[in-house]
Design an enzyme around this catalytic site. Sequence first.
Site, PDB file in Angstrom:
ATOM      1  N   VAL A  92      17.912 -32.446  -0.712  1.00 46.10           N
ATOM      2  CA  VAL A  92      19.247 -32.552  -0.129  1.00 46.10           C
ATOM      3  C   VAL A  92      19.614 -34.031  -0.143  1.00 46.10           C
ATOM      4  CG1 VAL A  92      20.625 -32.271   1.986  1.00 46.10           C
ATOM      5  CG2 VAL A  92      19.032 -30.477   1.281  1.00 46.10           C
ATOM      6  N   GLU A 124       4.376 -27.159  -3.022  1.00 47.36           N
ATOM      7  CA  GLU A 124       3.556 -28.320  -2.681  1.00 47.36           C
ATOM      8  C   GLU A 124       4.467 -29.335  -2.029  1.00 47.36           C
ATOM      9  OE1 GLU A 124       2.348 -29.109  -6.603  1.00 47.36           O
ATOM     10  OE2 GLU A 124       0.671 -27.719  -6.537  1.00 47.36           O
ATOM     11  N   ASN A 129       5.463 -36.148   4.223  1.00 51.19           N
ATOM     12  CA  ASN A 129       6.854 -35.691   4.318  1.00 51.19           C
ATOM     13  C   ASN A 129       6.994 -34.693   5.470  1.00 51.19           C
ATOM     14  OD1 ASN A 129       9.456 -34.764   3.957  1.00 51.19           O
ATOM     15  ND2 ASN A 129       9.295 -34.604   1.738  1.00 51.19           N
ATOM     16  N   TYR A 136       9.612 -26.036   6.073  1.00 54.87           N
ATOM     17  CA  TYR A 136       8.824 -24.950   5.493  1.00 54.87           C
ATOM     18  C   TYR A 136       8.136 -24.122   6.574  1.00 54.87           C
ATOM     19  CZ  TYR A 136       9.581 -27.901   1.395  1.00 54.87           C
ATOM     20  OH  TYR A 136      10.143 -28.671   0.413  1.00 54.87           O
TER      21      TYR A 136
END
Length: 169
Positions: A92, A124, A129, A136
């Site tokens: 994004v 992955e 991050n 997720y």
Amino acid sequence: MASTMDWLRKLLHSQTGPHRTGPLDARHAARVSALHRQGGFARFWDPAECAGLIADAAVESDGVFCGDAREPEGFVLSRLAADEAEILCIVVSPARRQGGLGRALLASHLARLAAHGAATVFLEVEEGNQPAQRLYRYFGFVEVARRKGYYPKPDGSRATAIVMRLELA
């Protein structure tokens, strides 16, 4: 333990906003390439590479568009094989992060993958991050493995990749 259908409940109860999601086509390749450059990757995808991925019959591609914009503010690409999918990349625009676009994009994309027969989705993510990992996990992805030194970083170092899985069915 979360139900394997939590992702679907989250899609059905997702907040709506002044954006829409939809499939990408070759016209979006230059923008996808530009967004990929903003994603923090050591190797960038050029527009021709993006066009090839978007045109690949085994790849599902979606973008998130704000207002009446014709160019996406984010994208996701996944490769389908039998009843499995692998998310290749989701990005994004940095200017649009933290506004729910990634959540809307991933929810729509997971629904599309399920409609195309995917029962399991893999991805992955770089160990550092945290925002992506939170996204997720929100949808029910779980860590299944780690790949030490997998990702090359722009400074020449290497980062660990976390392999995650989501059961759609």
